[in-house]
Design a protein around this motif. Sequence first.
Motif, PDB file in Angstrom:
ATOM      1  N   MET A 176      61.088 -14.546   2.326  1.00  0.00           N
ATOM      2  CA  MET A 176      61.891 -15.613   2.898  1.00  0.00           C
ATOM      3  C   MET A 176      62.318 -15.281   4.326  1.00  0.00           C
ATOM      4  N   LEU A 177      62.175 -14.033   4.720  1.00  0.00           N
ATOM      5  CA  LEU A 177      62.439 -13.630   6.100  1.00  0.00           C
ATOM      6  C   LEU A 177      61.180 -13.706   6.954  1.00  0.00           C
ATOM      7  N   THR A 178      60.091 -13.173   6.429  1.00  0.00           N
ATOM      8  CA  THR A 178      58.850 -13.079   7.211  1.00  0.00           C
ATOM      9  C   THR A 178      57.915 -14.264   6.991  1.00  0.00           C
ATOM     10  N   GLY A 179      58.030 -14.904   5.835  1.00  0.00           N
ATOM     11  CA  GLY A 179      57.138 -16.011   5.491  1.00  0.00           C
ATOM     12  C   GLY A 179      55.866 -15.573   4.799  1.00  0.00           C
ATOM     13  N   THR A 180      55.609 -14.255   4.743  1.00  0.00           N
ATOM     14  CA  THR A 180      54.370 -13.759   4.160  1.00  0.00           C
ATOM     15  C   THR A 180      54.633 -12.939   2.909  1.00  0.00           C
ATOM     16  N   LYS A 181      53.587 -12.809   2.088  1.00  0.00           N
ATOM     17  CA  LYS A 181      53.679 -12.034   0.856  1.00  0.00           C
ATOM     18  C   LYS A 181      52.334 -11.359   0.607  1.00  0.00           C
ATOM     19  N   ALA A 182      52.383 -10.106   0.147  1.00  0.00           N
ATOM     20  CA  ALA A 182      51.164  -9.386  -0.211  1.00  0.00           C
ATOM     21  C   ALA A 182      50.783  -9.756  -1.640  1.00  0.00           C
ATOM     22  N   MET A 183      49.576 -10.281  -1.821  1.00  0.00           N
ATOM     23  CA  MET A 183      49.123 -10.761  -3.120  1.00  0.00           C
ATOM     24  C   MET A 183      47.872 -10.004  -3.542  1.00  0.00           C
ATOM     25  N   GLU A 184      47.731  -9.815  -4.851  1.00  0.00           N
ATOM     26  CA  GLU A 184      46.550  -9.147  -5.390  1.00  0.00           C
ATOM     27  C   GLU A 184      45.424 -10.152  -5.631  1.00  0.00           C
ATOM     28  N   GLY A 185      44.199  -9.705  -5.455  1.00  0.00           N
ATOM     29  CA  GLY A 185      43.041 -10.517  -5.800  1.00  0.00           C
ATOM     30  C   GLY A 185      42.795 -11.652  -4.827  1.00  0.00           C
ATOM     31  N   GLU A 186      41.919 -12.560  -5.263  1.00  0.00           N
ATOM     32  CA  GLU A 186      41.573 -13.725  -4.447  1.00  0.00           C
ATOM     33  C   GLU A 186      42.629 -14.809  -4.650  1.00  0.00           C
ATOM     34  N   VAL A 187      43.346 -15.099  -3.596  1.00  0.00           N
ATOM     35  CA  VAL A 187      44.414 -16.093  -3.656  1.00  0.00           C
ATOM     36  C   VAL A 187      44.179 -17.127  -2.574  1.00  0.00           C
ATOM     37  N   VAL A 188      44.301 -18.386  -2.953  1.00  0.00           N
ATOM     38  CA  VAL A 188      44.153 -19.466  -1.982  1.00  0.00           C
ATOM     39  C   VAL A 188      45.503 -19.706  -1.316  1.00  0.00           C
ATOM     40  N   ALA A 189      45.547 -19.567  -0.021  1.00  0.00           N
ATOM     41  CA  ALA A 189      46.799 -19.759   0.713  1.00  0.00           C
ATOM     42  C   ALA A 189      47.253 -21.215   0.625  1.00  0.00           C
ATOM     43  N   PRO A 190      48.551 -21.450   0.521  1.00  0.00           N
ATOM     44  CA  PRO A 190      49.050 -22.830   0.451  1.00  0.00           C
ATOM     45  C   PRO A 190      48.861 -23.556   1.778  1.00  0.00           C
ATOM     46  N   ARG A 191      48.791 -24.854   1.699  1.00  0.00           N
ATOM     47  CA  ARG A 191      48.680 -25.676   2.909  1.00  0.00           C
ATOM     48  C   ARG A 191      50.052 -25.772   3.553  1.00  0.00           C
ATOM     49  N   LEU A 192      50.140 -25.430   4.815  1.00  0.00           N
ATOM     50  CA  LEU A 192      51.400 -25.478   5.548  1.00  0.00           C
ATOM     51  C   LEU A 192      51.372 -26.622   6.551  1.00  0.00           C
ATOM     52  N   VAL A 193      52.387 -27.446   6.516  1.00  0.00           N
ATOM     53  CA  VAL A 193      52.481 -28.601   7.405  1.00  0.00           C
ATOM     54  C   VAL A 193      53.073 -28.165   8.740  1.00  0.00           C
ATOM     55  N   SER A 194      52.642 -28.790   9.815  1.00  0.00           N
ATOM     56  CA  SER A 194      53.098 -28.451  11.153  1.00  0.00           C
ATOM     57  C   SER A 194      54.620 -28.592  11.275  1.00  0.00           C
ATOM     58  N   PRO A 195      55.270 -27.619  11.947  1.00  0.00           N
ATOM     59  CA  PRO A 195      56.717 -27.715  12.179  1.00  0.00           C
ATOM     60  C   PRO A 195      57.125 -28.960  12.961  1.00  0.00           C
ATOM     61  N   VAL A 196      56.179 -29.561  13.660  1.00  0.00           N
ATOM     62  CA  VAL A 196      56.496 -30.792  14.405  1.00  0.00           C
ATOM     63  C   VAL A 196      56.983 -31.876  13.453  1.00  0.00           C
ATOM     64  N   TRP A 197      56.328 -31.965  12.297  1.00  0.00           N
ATOM     65  CA  TRP A 197      56.758 -32.947  11.302  1.00  0.00           C
ATOM     66  C   TRP A 197      58.124 -32.591  10.733  1.00  0.00           C
ATOM     67  N   ALA A 198      58.416 -31.296  10.635  1.00  0.00           N
ATOM     68  CA  ALA A 198      59.730 -30.866  10.166  1.00  0.00           C
ATOM     69  C   ALA A 198      60.820 -31.295  11.146  1.00  0.00           C
ATOM     70  N   LEU A 199      60.529 -31.175  12.455  1.00  0.00           N
ATOM     71  CA  LEU A 199      61.491 -31.636  13.455  1.00  0.00           C
ATOM     72  C   LEU A 199      61.749 -33.131  13.329  1.00  0.00           C
ATOM     73  N   ALA A 200      60.678 -33.885  13.050  1.00  0.00           N
ATOM     74  CA  ALA A 200      60.837 -35.329  12.862  1.00  0.00           C
ATOM     75  C   ALA A 200      61.690 -35.619  11.632  1.00  0.00           C
ATOM     76  N   ALA A 201      61.451 -34.856  10.552  1.00  0.00           N
ATOM     77  CA  ALA A 201      62.224 -35.040   9.322  1.00  0.00           C
ATOM     78  C   ALA A 201      63.685 -34.677   9.541  1.00  0.00           C
ATOM     79  N   LEU A 202      63.927 -33.587  10.279  1.00  0.00           N
ATOM     80  CA  LEU A 202      65.302 -33.177  10.566  1.00  0.00           C
ATOM     81  C   LEU A 202      66.010 -34.207  11.434  1.00  0.00           C
ATOM     82  N   ALA A 203      65.296 -34.731  12.430  1.00  0.00           N
ATOM     83  CA  ALA A 203      65.896 -35.753  13.294  1.00  0.00           C
ATOM     84  C   ALA A 203      66.267 -36.986  12.493  1.00  0.00           C
TER      85      ALA A 203
END
Length: 215
Positions: A176-203
């Motif tokens: 929750m500080l770095t945003g990253t996590k070390a995972m074992e095996g083959e893991v599909v990374a989650p889709r991350l939405v652009s922070p620009v949309w977050a700014l729009a949502a916050l506004a």
Amino acid sequence: MQRIKVWDLPVRLFHWSLVVLVAAAWVTQEANLMDWHVRCGTAILALLLFRVIWGFAGSDTARFGRFLRSPAAALRHLSHLRRREADREIGHNAAGGWMVLVMLALLGVQAGTGLFSNDDGNTEGPLMHLVDKEQSDWLSKVHALNFNLVLGVIVLHVLAIGAYAVFKRQNLVRPMLTGTKAMEGEVVAPRLVSPVWALAALAAAVGIVVWVVGA
């Protein structure tokens, strides 16, 4: 092991901003700085509204539909709490998802009732004029009692983090500080939405709260 991005910046900023604002709301209430207490509550309300928006339109790990599972799944997860095992959860685990929902609901009640509360002194919630004094007094009691529930859930949350560190050797704070996590095996990374949309949502969230509070 591979290190993947699991939490986007908006979720992490929301999390730690909420920690600061809840602490500030408590301190300002204890210090009788009620004008600042009201400001903290209004900011919390805007953050909560943003989180609801982001829970439907944000990154995969932020979406309610992705991390909310059945209560039975949460109980099964908790039954294995003392079992040491690798962390395979990309986002919230089954129990953590419900913890998030409960916390958001309780904080929503806290901020919402604060809008209509009064302290029988010089402080009134910004929307107290929409209800009569008797209703405001009742909402003020709910506001005070609900904060004890908020504190209880916060303590439970901290204890759970400690339990995961002790029993499972899993650090839930670092991602929750770095945003990253070390995972074992083959893991599909989650889709991350652009922070620009977050700014729009916050506004949008801030605009709605400002309009409501000023109504």
